[in-house]
Design a protein around this motif. Structure first.
Motif, PDB file in Angstrom:
ATOM      1  N   GLN A 142       0.987  -1.212  -0.171  1.00  0.00           N
ATOM      2  CA  GLN A 142      -0.129  -0.075   0.140  1.00  0.00           C
ATOM      3  C   GLN A 142       0.915   1.393  -0.048  1.00  0.00           C
ATOM      4  OE1 GLN A 142      -3.029  -0.336  -0.487  1.00  0.00           O
ATOM      5  NE2 GLN A 142      -3.141  -2.653  -0.190  1.00  0.00           N
ATOM      6  N   GLN A 143       2.024   1.006   0.652  1.00  0.00           N
ATOM      7  CA  GLN A 143       2.792   2.447   0.945  1.00  0.00           C
ATOM      8  C   GLN A 143       4.286   2.130   0.368  1.00  0.00           C
ATOM      9  OE1 GLN A 143       1.793   5.506   1.177  1.00  0.00           O
ATOM     10  NE2 GLN A 143      -0.419   5.277   1.439  1.00  0.00           N
ATOM     11  N   PRO A 144       4.768   2.966  -0.240  1.00  0.00           N
ATOM     12  CA  PRO A 144       4.421   4.337  -0.617  1.00  0.00           C
ATOM     13  C   PRO A 144       3.723   3.861  -2.118  1.00  0.00           C
ATOM     14  CG  PRO A 144       6.736   3.810  -1.327  1.00  0.00           C
ATOM     15  CD  PRO A 144       6.548   2.594  -0.466  1.00  0.00           C
ATOM     16  N   GLU A 145       2.678   4.711  -2.142  1.00  0.00           N
ATOM     17  CA  GLU A 145       1.893   4.710  -3.585  1.00  0.00           C
ATOM     18  C   GLU A 145       2.917   5.167  -4.545  1.00  0.00           C
ATOM     19  OE1 GLU A 145      -2.337   6.272  -2.760  1.00  0.00           O
ATOM     20  OE2 GLU A 145      -1.024   7.263  -1.084  1.00  0.00           O
TER      21      GLU A 145
END
Ligand SMILES: Cc1cc2nc3c(=O)[nH]c(=O)nc-3n(C[C@H](O)[C@H](O)[C@H](O)COP(=O)(O)O)c2cc1C
Length: 185
Positions: A142-145
């Protein structure tokens, strides 16, 4: 992180001078030693047709599916076409997901990076792809996008990666390595 994890990289552009292909190769170089990235080519996969799958599957499907199945994780690096997933990428996803019950994606960790010379950085393609990955049971970082706009300046005429984008790519691939170590079977 311990064993080397093999990552199948699907690149959504078929063009020789593709920015996304260059980004995939740059990520392979920046990846920590525990992560082995290999581009699995999708350009020679005939359009998926359920009538000709199974025993009559096109020859190109076999090696593609085998490489996908053998991978510990999948990484999608893609441009956006008409605010969505390029057809070649969608076709590769369809081929890799079948025959029914034999998907090469199920349960694997994955990540999506989109890049475009435009300002939005392929956001539409990125999230349409994520919609497919929910159904395919890929556990997506999910992160980082990673919606990389202004991608026309990421490489100089000799193909060298710009210092401007390098730190983000490093951060992204390091986060993905941690994610794969946590979620790979
Ligand atoms: C059929 C087509 C549709 C496109 N649609 C979009 C789009 O919706 N959004 C965008 O940012 N760029 C769009 N582009 C421009 C691409 O982002 C640009 O060509 C990019 O360099 C393609 O990635 P590549 O360099 O990896 O081949 C489109 C390009 C093509 C050929």
């Amino acid at each position: 992180m311990s064993k080397p994890y093999n990552v199948a990289v699907l690149v959504g552009s078929l063009r020789k001078d593709s920015i996304n292909r260059k980004l995939a190769l740059a990520l392979a170089e920046l990846a920590p030693p525990e992560l082995k990235l290999e581009i699995v080519e999708i350009g020679d996969l005939p359009l998926y047709n359920e009538d000709t799958d199974g025993d009559n599957a096109p020859a190109a499907y076999g090696p593609f599916r085998s490489k996908l199945k053998a991978a510990d994780a999948v990484l999608f690096v893609t441009p956006e076409y008409n605010r969505s997933i390029p057809g070649a990428m969608k076709n590769a996803i369809d081929v890799g997901s079948r025959p029914y019950g034999q998907s090469g994606f199920s349960g694997k960790p994955g990540a999506v990076l989109s890049a475009s010379p435009g300002a939005i950085g392929g956001f539409g393609a990125n999230h349409h792809l994520r919609q497919c990955l929910v159904f395919l049971d890929v556990h997506v970082l999910q992160q980082p996008e990673a919606y990389l706009g202004g991608a026309g300046s990421f490489f100089d005429t000799d193909g060298a990666l710009s210092d401007g984008i390098r730190p983000f790519l490093q951060k992204f691939i390091d986060a993905f390595a941690q994610w794969v170590a946590r979620h790979a079977g």
